[in-house]
Design a protein around this motif. Structure first.
Motif, mmCIF file in Angstrom:
data_model
loop_
_atom_site.group_PDB
_atom_site.id
_atom_site.type_symbol
_atom_site.label_atom_id
_atom_site.label_comp_id
_atom_site.label_asym_id
_atom_site.label_seq_id
_atom_site.Cartn_x
_atom_site.Cartn_y
_atom_site.Cartn_z
ATOM 1 N N ILE A 192 0.827 -1.212 0.000
ATOM 2 C CA ILE A 192 0.000 0.000 0.000
ATOM 3 C C ILE A 192 0.862 1.263 0.000
ATOM 4 N N ASN A 193 0.420 2.263 -0.774
ATOM 5 C CA ASN A 193 0.942 3.611 -0.621
ATOM 6 C C ASN A 193 -0.211 4.414 -0.004
ATOM 7 N N PHE A 194 -0.109 4.714 1.283
ATOM 8 C CA PHE A 194 -1.210 5.378 1.983
ATOM 9 C C PHE A 194 -1.384 6.824 1.523
ATOM 10 N N GLN A 195 -0.375 7.370 0.838
ATOM 11 C CA GLN A 195 -0.486 8.758 0.382
ATOM 12 C C GLN A 195 -1.292 8.855 -0.912
ATOM 13 N N THR A 196 -1.060 7.909 -1.855
ATOM 14 C CA THR A 196 -1.806 7.955 -3.122
ATOM 15 C C THR A 196 -3.067 7.089 -3.056
ATOM 16 N N GLY A 197 -3.129 6.202 -2.055
ATOM 17 C CA GLY A 197 -4.267 5.287 -1.941
ATOM 18 C C GLY A 197 -4.060 3.995 -2.719
ATOM 19 N N ASN A 198 -3.055 3.974 -3.586
ATOM 20 C CA ASN A 198 -2.780 2.798 -4.422
ATOM 21 C C ASN A 198 -2.485 1.565 -3.558
ATOM 22 N N ALA A 199 -3.153 0.445 -3.859
ATOM 23 C CA ALA A 199 -2.943 -0.747 -3.030
ATOM 24 C C ALA A 199 -3.142 -2.010 -3.854
ATOM 25 N N ILE A 200 -2.269 -2.981 -3.625
ATOM 26 C CA ILE A 200 -2.446 -4.304 -4.244
ATOM 27 C C ILE A 200 -2.475 -5.343 -3.124
ATOM 28 N N PHE A 201 -3.561 -6.080 -3.069
ATOM 29 C CA PHE A 201 -3.723 -7.114 -2.039
ATOM 30 C C PHE A 201 -3.287 -8.444 -2.649
ATOM 31 N N GLU A 202 -2.609 -9.288 -1.853
ATOM 32 C CA GLU A 202 -2.038 -10.472 -2.513
ATOM 33 C C GLU A 202 -1.845 -11.656 -1.582
ATOM 34 N N ALA A 203 -1.861 -12.835 -2.223
ATOM 35 C CA ALA A 203 -1.463 -14.054 -1.520
ATOM 36 C C ALA A 203 0.006 -13.896 -1.179
ATOM 37 N N THR A 204 0.415 -14.421 -0.025
ATOM 38 C CA THR A 204 1.828 -14.258 0.336
ATOM 39 C C THR A 204 2.663 -15.464 -0.080
ATOM 40 N N HIS A 205 2.003 -16.576 -0.432
ATOM 41 C CA HIS A 205 2.768 -17.747 -0.872
ATOM 42 C C HIS A 205 3.074 -17.643 -2.365
ATOM 43 N N GLY A 206 3.845 -18.616 -2.867
ATOM 44 C CA GLY A 206 4.192 -18.620 -4.282
ATOM 45 C C GLY A 206 3.218 -19.445 -5.106
ATOM 46 N N THR A 207 3.675 -19.867 -6.278
ATOM 47 C CA THR A 207 2.781 -20.501 -7.247
ATOM 48 C C THR A 207 2.673 -22.021 -7.056
ATOM 49 N N ALA A 208 3.463 -22.581 -6.125
ATOM 50 C CA ALA A 208 3.490 -24.027 -5.846
ATOM 51 C C ALA A 208 3.223 -24.840 -7.124
ATOM 52 N N PRO A 209 4.081 -24.715 -8.145
ATOM 53 C CA PRO A 209 3.769 -25.247 -9.484
ATOM 54 C C PRO A 209 3.440 -26.739 -9.514
ATOM 55 N N ARG A 210 3.998 -27.499 -8.565
ATOM 56 C CA ARG A 210 3.716 -28.946 -8.554
ATOM 57 C C ARG A 210 2.231 -29.229 -8.353
ATOM 58 N N PHE A 211 1.551 -28.292 -7.724
ATOM 59 C CA PHE A 211 0.140 -28.525 -7.393
ATOM 60 C C PHE A 211 -0.828 -27.783 -8.311
ATOM 61 N N ALA A 212 -0.300 -27.238 -9.422
ATOM 62 C CA ALA A 212 -1.166 -26.493 -10.351
ATOM 63 C C ALA A 212 -2.286 -27.391 -10.855
ATOM 64 N N ASN A 213 -3.496 -26.844 -10.935
ATOM 65 C CA ASN A 213 -4.683 -27.541 -11.459
ATOM 66 C C ASN A 213 -5.032 -28.823 -10.698
ATOM 67 N N THR A 214 -4.645 -28.911 -9.446
ATOM 68 C CA THR A 214 -5.013 -30.104 -8.674
ATOM 69 C C THR A 214 -6.238 -29.830 -7.805
ATOM 70 N N ASP A 215 -6.639 -28.568 -7.678
ATOM 71 C CA ASP A 215 -7.777 -28.193 -6.846
ATOM 72 C C ASP A 215 -7.582 -28.703 -5.402
ATOM 73 N N THR A 216 -6.353 -28.609 -4.914
ATOM 74 C CA THR A 216 -6.089 -29.134 -3.565
ATOM 75 C C THR A 216 -5.591 -28.082 -2.576
ATOM 76 N N MET A 217 -5.067 -26.964 -3.068
ATOM 77 C CA MET A 217 -4.362 -26.029 -2.176
ATOM 78 C C MET A 217 -5.328 -25.132 -1.400
ATOM 79 N N ASN A 218 -4.775 -24.513 -0.359
ATOM 80 C CA ASN A 218 -5.578 -23.681 0.539
ATOM 81 C C ASN A 218 -5.785 -22.287 -0.072
ATOM 82 N N PRO A 219 -7.031 -21.878 -0.300
ATOM 83 C CA PRO A 219 -7.247 -20.546 -0.882
ATOM 84 C C PRO A 219 -7.291 -19.431 0.165
ATOM 85 N N SER A 220 -7.027 -19.748 1.452
ATOM 86 C CA SER A 220 -7.252 -18.770 2.529
ATOM 87 C C SER A 220 -6.367 -17.535 2.427
#
Ligand code: NAD
Length: 421
Positions: free
Chosen positions: A331-359
Motif C-alpha cells: 500500500i501507498n497510503f499517500q496515493t491510496g494505491n494498493a495491491i492485495f495479494e497471496a503471500t505464498h508462491g505458485t506451488a507449481p507442482r500442485f497447479a490444477n489439482t484443486d487441492t491447495m488452501n485458498p485462505s
C-alpha cells in the motif's frame, strides 16, 4: 453502473457501489485458488448488501499467463490498470528465471511506490500451530517496501563497478575492513529519512485508528547505525513531533519517571497504552524474533525495514498456521494505491489439482474490503473462515496436521465458506 475507486481531497477513498477492481489470477495454483476466492467474495458482498453493492472484476494479465499471451511478464496495460483503479488483488506470480526481472513483486512495489507491505498475523481457532498459545499472537507488520538492500544496488566481484567502488572506499574513505578484496562483491543499503518516516507514520496512524496498544520499531541499529539505527531514531522523533498527544515514546516515559525518581516498569507502559495512548518502543531484530515466540502478547503493530520485514513476516506467519493462510497487501497510503495479494508462491507442482488452501487470497480479500470500508463483508468472511476451520473442514495442508478433520478440495472449501457466511 461500474465506476472507479478514487482518492478524495481529504485523503480518504471514494468507493462507488459498483467499483471496478482489477485482478490477476496468478500462475501455478493461482487459477484454482482465485476461482474459489472470487466466489466467496461475491457471495459475501451479496449477503452483506443484498445486491446494492457489487464488484465488477476486471482481469489483467501478469506473470506466465501474460508472457504466454504476448511475450511480456508485466504488460504496460496491467501497470496502468493498477494505477487507474487504485485497488487491485493478485494471486502468486512465477518469478522469471533470467531475462532481467529479479522479481515481478519487487518490481511492482518499486514502480508503483507501494511503500508499505502490510501483513496482519492473527490466529484462527483450530488452525494447527507450533505455538502452545497461538491465540496470543495478534500483530500487524508494516514492512518498508521500497528501500534497503531490495533497491537492487549490488555488483558482482570482478566487475568494473566493484573495482571503482573498492578504489573509492579504500583510497578515498580509508576503509580497511574489506576482508578478501579480490573476490568481494558489493551491495548498498539505502535507507532514507523520508522513506523511513512515511512507513512509520502510517504504522502509528494505523495503531491509533485501530486502537492498538503499541508500535515497535524493529531494527539492527546496534550494528548498522546510520541505516537501521537512524530508522529507529527517525521513528521516535516523528512520534514525538507529529503524534505528541496520542503516543508515549519509551524515552518520554522513562524521562518522566526518572524526574519523579520512580522505577520504569514495562507493566506501567501497558497501563499507559490502556489509557488510550499508543506506546512507541523498539527492539533489535534478533531479540524481537525471540520475543515474538516467548512473549507475543507484548507486541502489536511492528514497523520495520525491508529485509528484517521479510524474515519477520514469514516467521510470524508460521506461528499462526503458515503461508497457506497468511494474507498481505502492498500500500501507498499517500496515493491510496494498493495491491492485495497471496503471500505464498505458485506451488507449481500442485497447479490444477484443486487441492491447495485458498485462505491466503481470501484473507487478503478481507484486508481489501476493510481498506475499502466494506467492513461488513470482511467480518462475514473472517467469521466463515473461523467457523469452517473450527469444524475441521480443511484443505490438505491443515488436514495433514489435524486429527479427525475432513479433507476438502479447494473448491469444496470455498463451498463450505459460502455456506457458513
Ligand atoms: P511456494 O510458496 O510456491 O511453495 C512452497 C510450498 O508451500 C509448496 O510446495 C506447498 O507445499 C506450500 N504451499 C504454498 N502455497 C500453498 C497453499 N496455498 N496451500 C497449501 N500449501 C501451500 O514457494 P516456492 O516453491 O519457493 O516458489 C514457487 C514459485 O513462486 C517461484 O517462481 C517463486 O519465485 C514464486 N513466488 C511468488 C510469490 C508471489 O507471487 N507473491 C511469492 C513467493 C514465491
Amino acid at each position: 453502473m461500474a465506476d472507479k475507486i478514487t482518492l478524495g481531497s481529504n485523503g480518504s477513498l471514494n468507493v462507488p457501489n459498483h467499483p471496478v477492481i482489477p485482478f490477476i489470477e496468478g500462475d501455478g495454483i493461482g487459477p484454482d485458488i482465485w476461482s474459489a476466492s472470487v466466489r466467496v467474495f461475491d457471495a459475501a458482498v451479496e449477503k452483506a448488501y443484498g445486491g446494492e453493492r457489487k464488484i465488477e472484476w476486471k482481469e489483467v494479465l501478469a506473470g506466465q499467463k501474460a508472457f504466454d499471451a504476448n511475450g511480456e511478464w508485466m504488460p504496460q496495460e496491467t501497470m496502468d490498470a493498477f494505477r487507474e483503479y487504485l485497488i487491485s488483488i493478485k494471486g502468486p506470480l512465477t518469478t522469471p528465471v533470467g531475462g532481467g526481472i529479479r522479481s515481478l513483486n519487487v518490481m511492482l512495489r518499486q514502480t508503483l511506490d507501494l511503500y508499505t507491505c502490510l501483513r496482519p498475523v492473527k490466529h484462527f481457532e483450530g488452525v494447527p500451530s507450533p505455538m502452545w498459545h497461538p491465540e496470543n499472537v495478534d500483530m500487524v507488520i508494516f514492512r518498508e517496501n521500497t528501500e534497503d538492500i531490495y533497491a537492487g544496488i549490488e555488483y558482482m566481484h570482478g566487475s568494473e563497478e566493484v573495482d571503482e567502488l573498492k578504489t573509492l572506499l579504500i583510497e578515498k574513505f580509508g576503509v580497511k575492513s574489506i576482508r578478501f578484496p579480490d573476490t568481494v562483491s558489493l551491495g548498498i543499503k539505502p535507507v532514507s529519512k523520508e522513506g523511513s518516516e512515511r512507513l512509520i507514520r502510517s504504522a502509528i496512524q494505523y495503531a491509533i485508528d485501530h486502537k492498538k496498544p503499541s508500535v515497535t520499531l524493529v531494527h539492527k541499529g546496534n550494528i548498522m547505525k546510520f541505516t537501521e539505527g537512524a530508522f529507529k531514531q527517525y521513528g521516535y522523533e516523528l512520534a514525538e513531533r507529529e503524534f505528541a498527544d496520542q503516543v508515549y515514546t519509551w524515552n518520554q516515559w522513562t524521562a518522566t519517571k526518572k524526574e519523579n525518581g520512580e522505577d520504569v516498569a514495562n507493566e506501567e507502559m501497558k497501563v499507559a497504552a490502556m489509557g488510550g495512548r499508543v506506546i512507541i518502543k523498539d527492539s533489535i531484530a534478533d531479540n524481537f524474533l525471540q520475543q515474538a515466540l516467548l512473549a507475543p502478547q507484548d507486541y502489536s503493530v511492528i514497523a520495520t525495514l525491508n529485509l528484517n520485514g521479510d524474515y519477520v513476516s514469514d516467521a510470524l506467519a508460521a506461528q499462526v498456521g503458515g503461508i497457506g493462510i497468511a494474507p498481505g497487501a502492498n500500500i501507498n497510503f499517500q496515493t491510496g494505491n494498493a495491491i492485495f495479494e497471496a503471500t505464498h508462491g505458485t506451488a507449481p507442482r500442485f497447479a490444477n489439482t484443486d487441492t491447495m488452501n485458498p485462505s491466503s487470497v481470501i484473507l487478503s480479500g478481507t484486508m481489501m474490503f476493510d481498506y475499502m470500508g466494506w467492513n461488513e463483508v470482511s467480518d462475514l468472511i473472517k467469521n466463515a473462515v473461523s467457523k469452517t476451520i473450527k469444524a475441521k473442514t480443511v484443505t490438505i495442508d491443515f488436514h495433514k496436521l489435524m486429527k479427525d478433520a475432513t479433507l476438502c478440495k479447494t473448491s469444496e472449501f470455498a463451498n463450505q465458506l459460502i455456506k457458513n457466511l
